[in-house]
Design a protein around this motif. Structure first.
Motif, PDB file in Angstrom:
ATOM      1  N   ARG A 103       0.736  -1.145   0.074  1.00 27.59           N
ATOM      2  CA  ARG A 103       0.160  -0.093   0.342  1.00 27.59           C
ATOM      3  C   ARG A 103       1.096   1.108   0.169  1.00 27.59           C
ATOM      4  O   ARG A 103       1.886   1.798   0.783  1.00 27.59           O
ATOM      5  CB  ARG A 103      -0.999   0.221   1.000  1.00 27.59           C
ATOM      6  CG  ARG A 103      -2.273   0.988   1.317  1.00 27.59           C
ATOM      7  CD  ARG A 103      -2.687   0.972   2.901  1.00 27.59           C
ATOM      8  NE  ARG A 103      -3.732   2.246   1.954  1.00 27.59           N
ATOM      9  CZ  ARG A 103      -3.612   3.435   2.850  1.00 27.59           C
ATOM     10  NH1 ARG A 103      -3.089   3.463   3.502  1.00 27.59           N
ATOM     11  NH2 ARG A 103      -4.558   4.191   3.139  1.00 27.59           N
ATOM     12  N   LYS A 104       0.708   1.641  -1.436  1.00 22.67           N
ATOM     13  CA  LYS A 104       2.019   3.383  -1.029  1.00 22.67           C
ATOM     14  C   LYS A 104       3.391   2.682  -0.841  1.00 22.67           C
ATOM     15  O   LYS A 104       3.996   3.516  -0.580  1.00 22.67           O
ATOM     16  CB  LYS A 104       0.961   4.344  -0.558  1.00 22.67           C
ATOM     17  CG  LYS A 104       0.116   5.049  -1.142  1.00 22.67           C
ATOM     18  CD  LYS A 104      -0.450   6.027  -0.445  1.00 22.67           C
ATOM     19  CE  LYS A 104      -2.750   6.758  -1.229  1.00 22.67           C
ATOM     20  NZ  LYS A 104      -2.229   7.669  -0.057  1.00 22.67           N
ATOM     21  N   PRO A 105       3.789   1.541  -1.090  1.00 23.98           N
ATOM     22  CA  PRO A 105       5.502   1.121  -1.029  1.00 23.98           C
ATOM     23  C   PRO A 105       5.819   3.020  -2.108  1.00 23.98           C
ATOM     24  O   PRO A 105       5.926   3.316  -2.437  1.00 23.98           O
ATOM     25  CB  PRO A 105       5.063   0.333  -1.751  1.00 23.98           C
ATOM     26  CG  PRO A 105       4.936   0.269  -2.934  1.00 23.98           C
ATOM     27  CD  PRO A 105       3.103   0.914  -2.522  1.00 23.98           C
ATOM     28  N   SER A 106       6.988   3.172  -0.506  1.00 24.05           N
ATOM     29  CA  SER A 106       8.075   3.882  -0.987  1.00 24.05           C
ATOM     30  C   SER A 106       9.076   4.125  -0.084  1.00 24.05           C
ATOM     31  O   SER A 106      10.636   4.625  -0.045  1.00 24.05           O
ATOM     32  CB  SER A 106       7.159   5.248  -0.081  1.00 24.05           C
ATOM     33  OG  SER A 106       7.328   5.511   1.308  1.00 24.05           O
ATOM     34  N   ARG A 107       9.939   2.671   0.088  1.00 32.46           N
ATOM     35  CA  ARG A 107      11.032   1.912   0.271  1.00 32.46           C
ATOM     36  C   ARG A 107      12.052   1.088  -0.574  1.00 32.46           C
ATOM     37  O   ARG A 107      10.724   1.071  -1.208  1.00 32.46           O
ATOM     38  CB  ARG A 107      10.762   1.303   1.167  1.00 32.46           C
ATOM     39  CG  ARG A 107      10.084   2.025   3.362  1.00 32.46           C
ATOM     40  CD  ARG A 107      10.875   3.315   2.969  1.00 32.46           C
ATOM     41  NE  ARG A 107      10.166   4.144   4.106  1.00 32.46           N
ATOM     42  CZ  ARG A 107       9.791   3.791   6.183  1.00 32.46           C
ATOM     43  NH1 ARG A 107      11.119   2.978   6.062  1.00 32.46           N
ATOM     44  NH2 ARG A 107       9.306   4.326   6.732  1.00 32.46           N
TER      45      ARG A 107
END
Length: 124
Positions: A103-107
């Protein structure tokens, strides 16, 4: 596996604009989430913007909000990153990446596939 190729980088003066493209091929249906990251010399790779192939999910890092815009063309399997009001501190290699879910990965570790990157240089 998904193959990613970025294009559109270059040298631009401060205040200028660029449009980056990322063409995806292969098993794109296994990678519903796409993102743009960037890495400046001597710094860690950082998240810029994320976008999903399906739905309206688009999200940005704080420094990108209001200046950068992510979009997609599902028919062309291409995602874009419009860079406006560029600053010298935006100078970096910009990477396109694909993630298998989340869910909304940002890493960085959440993304499995990466393009070779495209250089953006902003002169003062």
């Amino acid at each position: 596996q998904v193959q990613l190729v970025e294009s559109g980088g270059g040298l631009v003066q401060a205040g200028g604009s660029l449009r980056l493209s990322c063409a995806a091929s292969g098993r794109t249906f296994t990678r519903p989430n796409m993102a743009w990251f960037r890495q400046a010399p001597g710094k860690e790779r950082e998240f810029v913007a994320g976008i999903s192939w399906v739905g309206a999910s688009i999200y940005y890092s704080d420094f990108a909000k209001g200046r950068f815009t992510a979009s997609r063309d599902n028919a062309e399997n291409t995602v874009y990153l419009q860079l406006n009001s560029l600053k010298p501190e935006d100078t970096a290699v910009y990477y396109c990446a694909a993630a298998p879910g989340g869910r909304k990965p940002s890493r960085v570790y959440e993304y499995d596939d990466w393009g070779p990157g495209t250089q953006v240089t902003v002169s003062s």
